[in-house]
Each structure stands twice: as structure tokens, then as C-alpha cells.
Design a protein around this motif. Structure first.
Motif, PDB file in Angstrom:
ATOM      1  N   LYS A 634       0.843  -1.201   0.000  1.00  0.00           N
ATOM      2  CA  LYS A 634       0.000   0.000   0.000  1.00  0.00           C
ATOM      3  C   LYS A 634       0.879   1.253   0.000  1.00  0.00           C
ATOM      4  O   LYS A 634       1.951   1.265   0.609  1.00  0.00           O
ATOM      5  CB  LYS A 634      -0.883  -0.001   1.256  1.00  0.00           C
ATOM      6  N   ASN A 635       0.451   2.279  -0.671  1.00  0.00           N
ATOM      7  CA  ASN A 635       1.173   3.557  -0.748  1.00  0.00           C
ATOM      8  C   ASN A 635       2.539   3.468  -1.408  1.00  0.00           C
ATOM      9  O   ASN A 635       3.356   4.355  -1.274  1.00  0.00           O
ATOM     10  CB  ASN A 635       1.376   4.181   0.651  1.00  0.00           C
ATOM     11  N   PHE A 636       2.789   2.385  -2.074  1.00  0.00           N
ATOM     12  CA  PHE A 636       4.082   2.269  -2.757  1.00  0.00           C
ATOM     13  C   PHE A 636       3.854   2.275  -4.265  1.00  0.00           C
ATOM     14  O   PHE A 636       2.934   1.628  -4.755  1.00  0.00           O
ATOM     15  CB  PHE A 636       4.798   0.980  -2.331  1.00  0.00           C
ATOM     16  N   THR A 637       4.671   3.043  -4.967  1.00  0.00           N
ATOM     17  CA  THR A 637       4.560   3.063  -6.428  1.00  0.00           C
ATOM     18  C   THR A 637       5.779   2.365  -7.006  1.00  0.00           C
ATOM     19  O   THR A 637       6.892   2.576  -6.520  1.00  0.00           O
ATOM     20  CB  THR A 637       4.555   4.519  -6.964  1.00  0.00           C
ATOM     21  N   LYS A 638       5.542   1.562  -8.005  1.00  0.00           N
ATOM     22  CA  LYS A 638       6.639   0.852  -8.663  1.00  0.00           C
ATOM     23  C   LYS A 638       7.725   1.820  -9.092  1.00  0.00           C
ATOM     24  O   LYS A 638       7.427   2.888  -9.634  1.00  0.00           O
ATOM     25  CB  LYS A 638       6.095   0.132  -9.904  1.00  0.00           C
ATOM     26  N   VAL A 639       8.956   1.452  -8.860  1.00  0.00           N
ATOM     27  CA  VAL A 639      10.065   2.328  -9.235  1.00  0.00           C
ATOM     28  C   VAL A 639      10.189   2.394 -10.763  1.00  0.00           C
ATOM     29  O   VAL A 639      10.123   1.377 -11.441  1.00  0.00           O
ATOM     30  CB  VAL A 639      11.387   1.790  -8.638  1.00  0.00           C
ATOM     31  N   ASN A 640      10.355   3.594 -11.260  1.00  0.00           N
ATOM     32  CA  ASN A 640      10.582   3.770 -12.688  1.00  0.00           C
ATOM     33  C   ASN A 640      12.050   4.126 -12.904  1.00  0.00           C
ATOM     34  O   ASN A 640      12.493   5.218 -12.557  1.00  0.00           O
ATOM     35  CB  ASN A 640       9.678   4.890 -13.212  1.00  0.00           C
TER      36      ASN A 640
END
Ligand code: GP9
Ligand code: MN
Length: 685
Positions: A634-640
Motif C-alpha cells: 500500500k502507498n508504494f509506487t513501482k520504481v521507474n
């Protein structure tokens, strides 16, 4: 005269002659590219020799395919092979210019962000002289078309073609033998693509990379979202609640992770000729604001430093073989410390290391982990005498890192990887002011000297932190990544420990490394819990009050009550407060004596073994199957990965911009005034 010349040059009109000419030209241009376009770091005569010779065996093999064909076709095939081979060089030259690394099949598959990024900048980074790699082909074609070289229509004997193929394999074998003698574990431990090209050549690198990529994508393809189920189930059963008296206590503070290269626990408080080897680290260890752990073990395997980094920042184990950073760092999805801290708590994140960025594939892996900055060799001034072994000497490394540290917007997470205390523990006279031990083992004895140097460097760094105003608002984590003295030195180890001989149990205890967390005002003390590198990330996140109840981390907060104190070694051995199981033998951890187990004890030990085997294999499954791509906390976005560049100019521009926006760096707090770094490094005087 002309006739004589003609006769002399007749060989060129034979199939074999033309073949050899093609090979020699290809060899020359490859070698020129090695020397001018890549920094392969060939040191010493063996490496120089292999670098020079290594284009030949593969060229004989590949160009030799053409010899199996008839007449004109053979000539055209040689040309086509040459075009393909030269394009491989060409593409690598361009890629290397941008990324200081070689192309991999994973990247070329085009699925990767890096590939897309490269396309955009391709035009900008191509120089006219890059097309030089095709020049021999053009010359050869012109010579053929103008009949200066005549095509040999006679059939070429199969036998000869076959001999060339056999010869090429023989040479490749010899080359590999020599390379492996100079750098053992070249392919199994997978250090650095530069090493493979340096020792074996661009073609062998391509073959090896292709094989690896194929293996990797097969496991990746067969994995699916439901594989996460068993991982989640295991983690749910093993999650412990954090210690309330520490949870969130250091919220918002900067974090320094100081990686003490090859530093073992036994060095702390150790004396040689009555002198402490590491007086500063000793003081730090016993400081009332330092949480120190005296039963903390390194859990690395072949990936050494990279395994330690993987555990520290992901709470995932390194792999049973090779380095996970090298093999999976570029393609896999990670939820690592830098990404978590920047996303969830607004941290700036930076790694510092005085070696080339490609080692252990850090340049790619750090992007996957979300590092905004990676200050590596190109950011540091290099002068004769500044480096030893893999890179910059620690005192110079810390001194030169300061100017970047002071520019980082706060709070930041900064990892500094030291290097001088690395096998073979070489250091010049000017920097050596400590007596070596006297075991008589040449590899072991200077270990305390480089460790002493590391301690002095650390002391200078702490002084700087106080001066620049970062000491009080920072969590200073220090840890040793793995052993410095390997198990092959039993007699010397026995002497160092003051024993007549060492058992396998002693050697397991010898795998202890320091782990310390220091913060001004923190309730410190020496904690006896059993743990290891896998436990660092959950410990740190709890201390910083960053929620991690749904992350995929295999360790447990070292400060938590009721934690599982069975420490897994990568080979499946383990140690706990009561039992240690080493190579099938169970020892009493308190006494070090071999135990004959009662049925009840055996049940307990089997359970422990089961736990260890399960956690290792589940962690491997996460990496092999790239399972984190199926699960996002939760609250984590995949690293780009395309968010980051580690090239000097754009990175420095980004840092300047961030500093201007946020005005929270140490430099900004000091009204733009640089704080001078005090060091007694003789090279800087
Ligand atoms: C190289 C350094 C050494 O950059 O980190 O790695 P190690 O040999 O200790 O794994
Ligand atoms: Mn190391």
C-alpha cells in the motif's frame, strides 16, 4: 619485381588467405575499440595478454562458419558475419558511452525502460568516427569488386574447416583456463560485465549473457501472481510487532549507512602489541547512544558485498550462486530502502562508492532500488596514489564525498561503501602506522593495518559530520559486510583468537560482523539478540517509524520482542542462541561443544532447519520469479528506472535544482558556505 610481389601476395587469393586477412582486420579493430572506447581496467601482463588475444578464438569460430560453404557464397557469408559482428561492437560502443556497461539481451528485448531511453539519446551520442568499425568491410568489398583480390572458386576441404572450428574451441578453452586462474569464479560469481569482456571478449560475453538471460526469462515466465501466496503466508506467520520503546523514535532523521568493507566483529576491542586496532569504532561501539549487536552475522555467499547490499536494503537473501545484483538487478522489480524512504518519507537517496559503477552491476541495480544519486568513480578526482585495489582509498573517498553530502536535501538516506580494507589488504607505507599481526600468514597479517586505516577514515568522517552539523540529526548505521579472513586460513585464525585450533563452530562464530546504530540521544547498549544482515531493513524502518507491515521482507526487527533468533547462513547452516547446525553437526552455541541430540532436541533443531530452508527458498523464489512485480505494498509506487541518471552532468544539475527548491541541505543551512573536511591523508597534503 611486380611479379615477385604478385607471387608473394598470391596467398590472399586463396580462401584461407582471405579468411585470415578478414580475421586479422577484425582483430585489430576490436582491439582498438577495447583500448579507445571501453575502460576495461586490464592490469598486469596476464590480463593485458588476454585482452589482446581474446578477439581471436571467437572470430575463428564464427567467421569459420563461412568456410563450410562453397565459392562466392563463402565470401559473402564472411562479409555478412563481419557486418553483424561489427554492429555488435558499434552498438556496444554507443551503449557504453552512455551507461559505462555492455549491452545485455534483457535490455535489447526492448521491454526495458533503459532501452527506450537509449533510443532517444542515440543520435546525440553517435560520432562520425564510430563508423570506423565498418571500414575493413568496405575496404574488403572494394578489393573484391575491383578484382585486386580474386575469389577462389576451388572447393575448400571440409576437413580444414572442421580443424579451424576445433582449433577455435581449443583456444577458447585455453583462454578461459587462463582467465579463471587469474580471476577465479569469473562466470559463476558474475562480478562485472567489464571483467568478462576483458578476459574473454565481446563474443563470449554475448554468449554468456544470452545464456543467462534465457535462463532468467524462463523462470520469470513460469512464475505467476499466485506464487506470491506462499510468500505472503510465510511472512504473515513470521511478522513480529515492533518494540514500542523504539518505534518511530528517530522519525525524519537522516540516515548514513557506513559499509565497513570486510570488517569482522573480532576486530572490535582487538589489540595488537597492546594497541587497539580500531579505537574509534570501539568507542562508537561502547557509546551509550549506540545500539550495538554482538551476535550479528554476515549471511553472504558468492555475491559478497552485493549480497550484503541486497539483504541490507531489500531484506531479501542473496542467491546460492552468483550475485543477484548482477543477474537480476537490472530487470527485476524491487521495493528497496531508497525507494521506500523517498516515497513514504520524502528522503533524498544517494549511494557513494570509489569504484567503477559497473561492479556488481550497481549502476543498474541502484536505479531499480530507487537511488536518486550514485556517486561513483567518475565523481571523484583520481590522481596517482589515490587508489589501491578496487578504488579510492577510504580517507580520500570520505573527503571527496563530503562535497556531495553537504548538497543533499534533508532528510537523506546516504550509503557510503568503503573499500581499502579489502583483500589483499594492501596499503602504502605512508598510510601504514600500525603493526601487522604475526601469524606468519601473509594474507592475514596486514588485515589489521587496513582495518586501522578504515578506523582512522571513519574518525575523520565523524569529525566532519559534527562540524557540518549533520551529526545530531542523523542515524549513523555501520556494519561489516562479510569476513575479511576466509576459512582457508585456519591456523592463522586460531592464532588470532588465541586458540590452539579452530573448529567449524569457531569458524561460524568468526562470521560475526559489527552492526551498530548510533543516534544522539538514542538509548544504546550492547544487545545480544541473534540476527544478521537480513534483519537490518525492518529494524531501520521501525526506528524511523516508516510503516512496513505489508512489505516483502524476510528479516525481523532486531529490537522486537519475541523475534525468531535463528540466523540462516546462505548454505542452509544456521546458528541460534541455543543450537548451531554447521555442516550437519549440531553444536551447543553456549559452549561450542558437539551435541548428541535427544529426540526432543532433535525435533527443535529440525524445526529450525525447516524454518531456515523455507525462508531461503522463498526469498530465492521472489528473486528468480521476479515476484515483486505481482505485489505492491500500500502507498508504494513501482520504481521507474528512467527517473534516474547517474551521469555526472545531468545528475549534478538535478542536485543543484533540488537544493535550490528545498533549501534543506547542510550547505544551505550553512548559508552556502562549504565546510572544509579535515583529513591527514598524505596524498592530499
Ligand atoms: C567492489 C567492492 C568489493 O566495488 O564492493 O566487493 P567484494 O569483493 O567485497 O564483494
Ligand atoms: Mn565486500
Amino acid at each position: 619485381m611486380a611479379n615477385f610481389f604478385k607471387r608473394k601476395m598470391n596467398w590472399i587469393n586463396t580462401r584461407m588467405g582471405f579468411f585470415l586477412l578478414t580475421i586479422v582486420l577484425f582483430w585489430v579493430k576490436t582491439y582498438i575499440a577495447y583500448q579507445t572506447e571501453f575502460t576495461l581496467g586490464a592490469k598486469g601482463s596476464v590480463q593485458q595478454f588476454l585482452l589482446f588475444i581474446n578477439p581471436v578464438p571467437a572470430a575463428l569460430l564464427i567467421f569459420g562458419i563461412a568456410l563450410y560453404f562453397r565459392g562466392r557464397l563463402a565470401y559473402w557469408l564472411m562479409m555478412i558475419i563481419n557486418v553483424l559482428e561489427s554492429t555488435w561492437i558499434f552498438a556496444n560502443v554507443l551503449y557504453y558511452r552512455e551507461f559505462s556497461d555492455f549491452l545485455s539481451f534483457g535490455i535489447m528485448k526492448g521491454s526495458s525502460d533503459v532501452g527506450n531511453n537509449l533510443g532517444k539519446s542515440m543520435a546525440q551520442i553517435t560520432h562520425l568516427y564510430d563508423f570506423f568499425v565498418y571500414i575493413d568491410i568496405i575496404v574488403l568489398i572494394v578489393l573484391l569488386v575491383t578484382h585486386v583480390i580474386r575469389i577462389d572458386p576451388r572447393p575448400f576441404k571440409r576437413r580444414y574447416a572442421l580443424s579451424i572450428t576445433v582449433l577455435s574451441f581449443g583456444l577458447m578453452f585455453a583462454e578461459f583456463g587462463m582467465a579463471n586462474a587469474d580471476r577465479s569464479g569469473l562466470l559463476t560469481r558474475t562480478f562485472d560485465n567489464n571483467y568478462i569482456v576483458k578476459y574473454l571478449g565481446l563474443n563470449e560475453y554475448a554468449a554468456f549473457n544470452g545464456y543467462q538471460t534465457q535462463k532468467e526469462s524462463a523462470t520469470r515466465a513460469s512464475a505467476n501472481a499466485s506464487d506470491m501466496k506462499s510468500v505472503l503466508k510465510y511472512l504473515k506467520q513470521n511478522r513480529v510487532s515492533p518494540n514500542v520503546s523504539y518505534y518511530g523514535k528517530e522519525k525524519g532523521k537522516n540516515v548514513f549507512v557506513i559499509h565497513l568493507e570486510s570488517f569482522q566483529q573480532f576486530l572490535l576491542d582487538y589489540k595488537v602489541d597492546g594497541k587497539e586496532v580500531t579505537p574509534t569504532l570501539n568507542k562508537f561501539y561502547h557509546n551509550q547512544n549506540t545500539l550495538s549487536f554482538d551476535n550479528f552475522y554476515n549471511q553472504v555467499a558468492q555475491g559478497k558485498t552485493s549480497d550484503a547490499e541486497m539483504m541490507l536494503e531489500n531484506s531479501l537473501f542473496g542467491l546460492p550462486q552468483g550475485s543477484a545484483m548482477t543477474t537480476y538487478g537490472t530487470q527485476n522489480t524491487f521495493q528497496a530502502a531508497p525507494a521506500i524512504l523517498s516515497q513514504e518519507a520524502g528522503y533524498s537517496t544517494a549511494a557513494f562508492h570509489g569504484d567503477v559503477p559497473s561492479f556488481w552491476n550497481r549502476d543498474n541495480t541502484y536505479k531499480s532500488w530507487g537511488y536518486q544519486y550514485f556517486f561513483s568513480s567518475s565523481y571523484y578526482t583520481e590522481k596517482p596514489g589515490y587508489s589501491v585495489g578496487y578504488g579510492l582509498k577510504d580517507k580520500i573517498f570520505f573527503e571527496q564525498s563530503a562535497k556531495y553530502i553537504e548538497q543533499l536535501p534533508q532528510p537523506f538516506y546516504a550509503k557510503l561503501i568503503t573499500l581499502t580494507n579489502h583483500y589483499p589488504y594492501e596499503l602504502d607505507k605512508k598510510n601504514t602506522d600500525f603493526p601487522a599481526t604475526k601469524t606468519g600468514d601473509k594474507t592475514v597479517d596486514p588485515y589489521v593495518q587496513t582495518a586501522h586505516y578504515l578506523d582512522q577514515s571513519f574518525a575523520e568522517f565523524l569529525t566532519y559530520l559534527k562540524k557540518v552539523g549533520l551529526y545530531k540529526n542523523s542515524v549513523i548505521v555501520t556494519y561489516g559486510d562479510h569476513y575479511g579472513i576466509s576459512n582457508n586460513h585456519r591456523p592463522a585464525i586460531a592464532q588470532l583468537l588465541g586458540k590452539s585450533k579452530v573448529t567449524n563452530f569457531d569458524l561460524a562464530q568468526f562470521q560475526k560482523v559489527p552492526f551498530m546504530i548510533h543516534v544522539t540521544g538514542l538509548k544504546g547498549g550492547i544487545n545480544h539478540t541473534y540476527g544478521g544482515e537480513i534483519d537490518v531493513l525492518p529494524t531501520l524502518l521501525d526506528l524511523l517509524g516508516v510503516k512496513n507491515t505489508d512489505t516483502i521482507q524476510f528479516g525481523q526487527d532486531l529490537l522486537a520482542k519475541n523475534r525468531n533468533q535463528t540466523v540462516a547462513f546462505r548454505n542452509g547452516n544456521f546458528i541460534s542462541p541455543k543450537y548451531a547446525k554447521i555442516g550437519g553437526t549440531v553444536y551447543d552455541t553456549k559452549t561450542g561443544k558437539v551435541l548428541t541430540l535427544t529426540a526432543a532436541q532433535k525435533k527443535v533443531v529440525d524445526q529450525m532447519q525447516n524454518h531456515v530452508t523455507t525462508e531461503l527458498s522463498l526469498s530465492d523464489r521472489v528473486i528468480y520469479g521476479d515476484l515483486l512485480r505481482f505485489y505492491t505494498p500500500k502507498n508504494f509506487t513501482k520504481v521507474n528506472k528512467t527517473d534516474f541518471t547517474y551521469k555526472y552532468k545531468p545528475a549534478m544539475a538535478k542536485l543543484a535544482e533540488a537544493e535550490k527548491q528545498e533549501k534543506t541541505s547542510a550547505l544551505a543551512k550553512n548559508k552556502g558556505k562549504t565546510t572544509t573536511y579535515k583529513t591527514d591523508a598524505p596524498e592530499l597534503k
